[in-house]
Design a protein around this motif. Sequence first.
Motif: not given
Lengths: 330, 636
Positions: B29-31, B86-92, B236-239
């Motif tokens: 969900s995030g990384h 960089i913080r990555l997430g599915s949502g905002p 994979r972080i679903p978008a």
Amino acid sequence: MTIHATECLLRMHDQHHELEDYQSGVPRWCTGCGDNAILAAVQRLCRDEDLRPEKTMFVSGIGCSSRFPHYMKTYGFHGIHGRALPVAEGIKMARPDLNVFVNTGDGDCCSIGAAHWIHAIRYNMNMTVMLHDNQIYGLTKKQASPTSPRGTKSNTTPGGSYLEAMQPLTVTLGVQNVSFVAQAVDWIPEVLYDIISKAFKHKGFSFVRIIQRCPEWLPNTFEPWMQDPLRTLLLTHENGLTLSPNLSKVYKTQERHDPMNINRAREIASLQDPIPVGILYNNPNVPCYEDIHNIGQQRSTRYIKAGLEAEFDKFTIWPQAADGKIQPGA
Amino acid sequence: MTEAAVKTRPPADKPAPAVPRGKTAKNLSGHIVEIVSDSGEGAQRCGQALGAIAARMGNGVWTVEIIPAEIRPPARSVAGGSGNRIRLGSGPVTNGGNETDLVIAFNEQVLLGRVRTGELKPGCTILLESMWRESRDNRIAASYVETHDQLVVAGYKVIEAPMERECRTIVADAKRGKNMFALGMLCSIYSFDLQLGRDQIARTFGKKDASVIESNVKLLNAGFDWAESNLEFKYRIPATRSTEPQMVIDGNTALALGVLASGMEICAMYPITPATSVSHYLSAAFEKVGGIVHQAEDEIAACTFAIGASYAGKCAVTVTSGPGYSLKQEGIGLAVMGEIPLVIINVQRGGPSTGQPTKVEQGDLMTSIFGSHGDAPKVVLAPGTIEDCFYSVITARKIAETFNMVVVVLSDASLATSQTPFTRPQFSEAWLAPPIDQSEVGEGQKPYDWNPVTGLARRFIPGQPGGMHTLTGLAHDELSHVAYDPDTNERSLRARSHKLAALQKTLTPPPVFGDPKGDLLVIGWGSTKGAIEEAVTNLREQGHKVSSLHLTFLQPMAPGIKEIMQRFKKVITIEGNWSDDPNDEIIDESNRRYSAVAMLLRSRYLIDVDCWSEVRGQPIKPNSIERVLLEKLKKK
């Protein structure tokens, strides 16, 4: 719509200004203070040039001289100590249509505001700057100023001031982009007027050092020069000052000096006795900051919107802008 | 697409494998990922590119710059690391999040810097440049081996990546290009579309020679291939793509865009970290749309130049950070006294004095509210997000001109350099101010005709016939005449003060995040918004009755705050400025110094507001906040 001739005349009359249109209140300077002479010369200039009072600005800092705007019936800005110049620059940048004058003292300009002074010369914005130099702090009751002659006894230098006086003219003439430097003395009102008038007409940063008497704290400093007209060096030139026959008779120490000659101007600037009076330097070709760096075209709402949308496009990642020119994070 | 853009679009050397070779991507969900290198090795550009690619994939992104304080710190130094997080997430994503999950480090020293500041999650994955093991300098090789082994013992998953060696097969100088190799690795690791990576390179190097783009694309592909073949993991972080157009900018760019959008045309400034990039952006943008950035000789001149421009009819802005803000204080007093509208943007950094120029702190609130001398009421507001940075400047100008006041916008180093997508603003004519009033002033009108209730007065602008007066910093009456009499002095002070009250009457209570009542209310302001709300969300999911309140207006404060606080059993502020820890030996209730907003709330509302603050130069992490709130909930 047609305008009748009488109405035209009436309007011209309305728009013509008399001395009292520029006079506001009774100056609270000491009797015999040089500021009074400067005020009289400036009010006369405003009348002679028929400056619209609402389009004319006097900006000052703090000190006796900086009370000046209060006695003008124009717009005035009596700000904080040392900062008259940057305030005036901001005004001129925002409103090149205004006539901007600055009144500053030897403490205001040469001490607390010295950094601004140096840079104001460099900016060369179109304004007339009068340095009211009485060589002493007056409003705070007699402390030595940077222009006090060495040995001046004051409340902070009871044994006499320690340092050689700063020479505002040599400083000004040493800065790149200098475009107009003159010196006047308060006790020759005719020349004072002529110099301020030339300064006003110069397009650029016109710096006029006005040596003025302080009857309260340094009453006799300039007595020797007032007693002996030969100790005043009058600079004359067809591109500078031309003296009336009467004045020429009294002030016989004269030099024909071309105001474009900066090397000679620098030599003259360092003279302390005789006191040079006149236009030391006048170069009309130095560009004004506001002419080379300005707000630019009138900005309509539509124009701003178009500019802003183009900026938004640059940063839009989704959906991609139509032209593909997008640079997020770049 | 323009022709040029088409031309520079690099050809796909080979299609990206649709299915990873022999690996299945693990859904997350995030990384949080970091790239860190010596200054000048391009880790920042790699991180920015990754952020842009992720945003285009439709992922939530929050990037934080890792900046050394020096321009060229010594190579391979613990304090010299430069890069991006960089913080990555599915949502905002609303903040930089907690500790890092994955790091790419170009040497072991800059990596150590990150370990020592506690920025890495224990046991996280590290991709470490392996070239140092074979260094001819024995000390470097020994240092590498020692650090490597220590990290392995400490439980980190250290993977040695021969980035230098692989890059050298493509380019002679791997220093230029290793960052794109790393980007390729990351595209593989996070299952990003490699074509987006190639497009990003085309954008980044668009102005350069086609061969530059070509070699960078090769490096990108090589990094991708190396990771596909050599790494055992893949994510994979679903978008969840937003339906509205999105922009990606940092907080300083948002502030600068806000200046443009507000219609302000004059910005006077003096260079100071971390505020300067606002003026960089503005300088370029003004050249296109009109307006000037005046780089003054000092901070005092920047402030007073802006005051002059504002006085003459153009509301001006000056941009600075803490030390510069201090220098402006006398000018601010003048603007207050003269009732000259002025917008001041203060991008806060660590203080006092030169402090930590590149690090975040919220230390300037008190000086913003109470600064200058005498009673100098001014408006202070603080954007809580990058999007807010944009709108807050528009609001600031409106207030400045409506109330003829100084408005301080308090951003900070965290918002300044972080980037995240937000909804593209829709232009509104209401953002702009009307043209300068040059109409004649009627007889009998006064330059300070203070309304007896609100203190408001019409402002006269030079050029207006009949309005001539001398503005003065001295005490003055309605006619702007110098006045020393006691009544006039009090009347003028009252008028200037009441303008704040008049503004306060127009504000609405801030919304409560979470339930309107409960056990604990958390109050914050400025850049901590995202982290606080994330912590509150997590605790609420665990069943705790916690809510939060974010203050945008710090002076005046919106109405209704007391009533909101009263609906909670406990109230605590979370802030990035100093407060004494009540557990410290010498600290007790009679000498404890509270953090800024806590102090303001306590004095204004007589409510026992507690505080917790952190001044570590890093954005406060959501899990730190969670820990503090759990403790506060437990306490009797």
